[in-house]
Design a protein around this motif. Sequence first.
Motif, PDB file in Angstrom:
ATOM      1  N   GLN A  27       0.845  -1.193   0.000  1.00 13.01           N
ATOM      2  CA  GLN A  27       0.000   0.000   0.000  1.00 13.01           C
ATOM      3  C   GLN A  27       0.883   1.247   0.000  1.00 13.01           C
ATOM      4  O   GLN A  27       2.002   1.234   0.518  1.00 13.01           O
ATOM      5  CB  GLN A  27      -0.915   0.013   1.218  1.00 13.01           C
ATOM      6  CG  GLN A  27      -1.785  -1.222   1.380  1.00 13.01           C
ATOM      7  CD  GLN A  27      -2.818  -1.342   0.284  1.00 13.01           C
ATOM      8  OE1 GLN A  27      -3.324  -0.341  -0.212  1.00 13.01           O
ATOM      9  NE2 GLN A  27      -3.131  -2.578  -0.106  1.00 13.01           N
ATOM     10  N   THR A  29       0.711   3.697   1.770  1.00 15.75           N
ATOM     11  CA  THR A  29       0.925   4.207   3.136  1.00 15.75           C
ATOM     12  C   THR A  29       1.639   3.201   4.023  1.00 15.75           C
ATOM     13  O   THR A  29       1.684   3.371   5.242  1.00 15.75           O
ATOM     14  CB  THR A  29      -0.427   4.584   3.768  1.00 15.75           C
ATOM     15  OG1 THR A  29      -1.318   3.470   3.668  1.00 15.75           O
ATOM     16  CG2 THR A  29      -1.032   5.790   3.067  1.00 15.75           C
ATOM     17  N   ASP A  30       2.213   2.146   3.438  1.00 14.38           N
ATOM     18  CA  ASP A  30       2.913   1.123   4.214  1.00 14.38           C
ATOM     19  C   ASP A  30       4.347   1.547   4.549  1.00 14.38           C
ATOM     20  O   ASP A  30       4.987   2.298   3.799  1.00 14.38           O
ATOM     21  CB  ASP A  30       2.986  -0.195   3.442  1.00 14.38           C
ATOM     22  CG  ASP A  30       1.699  -1.002   3.496  1.00 14.38           C
ATOM     23  OD1 ASP A  30       0.815  -0.661   4.310  1.00 14.38           O
ATOM     24  OD2 ASP A  30       1.590  -1.970   2.727  1.00 14.38           O
ATOM     25  N   ASP A  75       3.179   7.291  -0.561  1.00 18.93           N
ATOM     26  CA  ASP A  75       2.450   8.382   0.089  1.00 18.93           C
ATOM     27  C   ASP A  75       2.912   8.668   1.522  1.00 18.93           C
ATOM     28  O   ASP A  75       2.318   9.510   2.207  1.00 18.93           O
ATOM     29  CB  ASP A  75       0.947   8.065   0.109  1.00 18.93           C
ATOM     30  CG  ASP A  75       0.330   8.101  -1.276  1.00 18.93           C
ATOM     31  OD1 ASP A  75       0.996   8.583  -2.211  1.00 18.93           O
ATOM     32  OD2 ASP A  75      -0.819   7.628  -1.422  1.00 18.93           O
ATOM     33  N   VAL A  76       3.932   7.965   1.979  1.00 23.37           N
ATOM     34  CA  VAL A  76       4.397   8.156   3.360  1.00 23.37           C
ATOM     35  C   VAL A  76       5.243   9.422   3.436  1.00 23.37           C
ATOM     36  O   VAL A  76       6.186   9.606   2.657  1.00 23.37           O
ATOM     37  CB  VAL A  76       5.207   6.943   3.851  1.00 23.37           C
ATOM     38  CG1 VAL A  76       5.736   7.207   5.270  1.00 23.37           C
ATOM     39  CG2 VAL A  76       4.343   5.691   3.832  1.00 23.37           C
ATOM     40  N   THR A  77       4.917  10.284   4.382  1.00 18.44           N
ATOM     41  CA  THR A  77       5.692  11.503   4.621  1.00 18.44           C
ATOM     42  C   THR A  77       6.175  11.521   6.062  1.00 18.44           C
ATOM     43  O   THR A  77       5.617  10.861   6.933  1.00 18.44           O
ATOM     44  CB  THR A  77       4.838  12.758   4.357  1.00 18.44           C
ATOM     45  OG1 THR A  77       3.693  12.734   5.232  1.00 18.44           O
ATOM     46  CG2 THR A  77       4.372  12.805   2.912  1.00 18.44           C
ATOM     47  N   PRO A 100       1.154  -0.037   8.732  1.00 15.72           N
ATOM     48  CA  PRO A 100       0.695   1.245   8.186  1.00 15.72           C
ATOM     49  C   PRO A 100       1.444   2.408   8.846  1.00 15.72           C
ATOM     50  O   PRO A 100       1.693   2.399  10.057  1.00 15.72           O
ATOM     51  CB  PRO A 100      -0.789   1.286   8.555  1.00 15.72           C
ATOM     52  CG  PRO A 100      -1.155  -0.126   8.901  1.00 15.72           C
ATOM     53  CD  PRO A 100       0.077  -0.748   9.439  1.00 15.72           C
ATOM     54  N   ALA A 101       1.785   3.407   8.053  1.00 12.81           N
ATOM     55  CA  ALA A 101       2.479   4.578   8.594  1.00 12.81           C
ATOM     56  C   ALA A 101       1.662   5.262   9.682  1.00 12.81           C
ATOM     57  O   ALA A 101       2.213   5.938  10.559  1.00 12.81           O
ATOM     58  CB  ALA A 101       2.778   5.560   7.469  1.00 12.81           C
ATOM     59  N   GLN A 102       0.354   5.088   9.641  1.00 12.19           N
ATOM     60  CA  GLN A 102      -0.544   5.734  10.594  1.00 12.19           C
ATOM     61  C   GLN A 102      -0.318   5.246  12.025  1.00 12.19           C
ATOM     62  O   GLN A 102      -0.727   5.917  12.979  1.00 12.19           O
ATOM     63  CB  GLN A 102      -1.992   5.474  10.178  1.00 12.19           C
ATOM     64  CG  GLN A 102      -2.992   6.468  10.723  1.00 12.19           C
ATOM     65  CD  GLN A 102      -4.372   6.243  10.126  1.00 12.19           C
ATOM     66  OE1 GLN A 102      -4.638   5.226   9.502  1.00 12.19           O
ATOM     67  NE2 GLN A 102      -5.261   7.196  10.318  1.00 12.19           N
ATOM     68  N   GLN A 256      -2.130   6.588  16.692  1.00 14.03           N
ATOM     69  CA  GLN A 256      -0.995   7.448  16.381  1.00 14.03           C
ATOM     70  C   GLN A 256      -0.865   8.584  17.397  1.00 14.03           C
ATOM     71  O   GLN A 256       0.242   8.931  17.818  1.00 14.03           O
ATOM     72  CB  GLN A 256      -1.110   8.018  14.967  1.00 14.03           C
ATOM     73  CG  GLN A 256       0.155   8.773  14.556  1.00 14.03           C
ATOM     74  CD  GLN A 256       0.140   9.207  13.125  1.00 14.03           C
ATOM     75  OE1 GLN A 256      -0.777   9.916  12.704  1.00 14.03           O
ATOM     76  NE2 GLN A 256       1.143   8.806  12.354  1.00 14.03           N
TER      77      GLN A 256
END
Length: 307
Positions: A27, A29-30, A75-77, A100-102, A256
Amino acid sequence: MKAFGYEKFGGPDVFQAFELPEPSVKQATDVKLKTLAVGLNNFERSQRAGNFGGGRFPIFPGRDVVGEVVALGDDVTGLSIGDVVIGQGGPAYAEYVVVPAQVVVKKPANASNAEAVTLVTPGITAYNAATAFTQIKSGDHVFINGATGGVGALAAQIAKNLGAYVIGTGSSKNEALLKELPLDEIGLYDQEDIAAKFANSSDVVINAAMNGNNGELLGAVVKDGGRVASVGGELTVADKEITFEHIRPLHADQTQTALTQLAKMLGDGTLAAKIFKTLPLTLDGVIEGHELLEQHHAPGRIVLLAD
């Protein structure tokens, strides 16, 4: 990669070492992590024992991880390759994990991997109990039942960070640990009547005792109009109006938020979890860690560390 799991329910010796393909970022956002530390939880002991019923084998447990970022979704920032982060996701009993980055935050530079991983599941639970479920505010009197356990000890520290007057309970054998916590008063349930001692004393009551069955005590110590959050079942108090919340997992945004605040407190030295033992992230380490979980070891977390 190496991963540790089991093909049947049973005791700690059901664990096996498996060779599996490394997980990949699927994904946008992974985040892919090289595992540095894994925190063990009692849920994993119960899961392995089959207490939750069926499952598709093999099962690879674990959700509390500290790792080095080795790959990122598009999409990870806010994260870079090489960052060391704290995350919740799994299966974590493995050399690599994708989460997930979240549900990932950077680890404070002044905290060890072992210290950081102790804060994941118990810390999120404690933070949510003190904030989302009871909205502790400065000046509140807060009663923590089970203050020497993993969740309770962290909840006591979080409550103090929020400006509360904090009462904590435990057994006399853990009195020294209670005195290490930032508590304003302590209650020893095997030496005194804590329901009478602290009757109608508390704006907020958090029940973090593992058995969860302390309704009479909780009802006695909470003030009329107070807030109660418990790992156990429902609570009704005949002569008081209270707000009750069952402590439960919440959505990823709250996770988070919790991890961000926990990491901040860890970094500034106002929050710490006691470590009972560190072991290697190997098959022998996993088995020994679960043997210690079976023994209901002394207070403190069990951590697996990668080489």
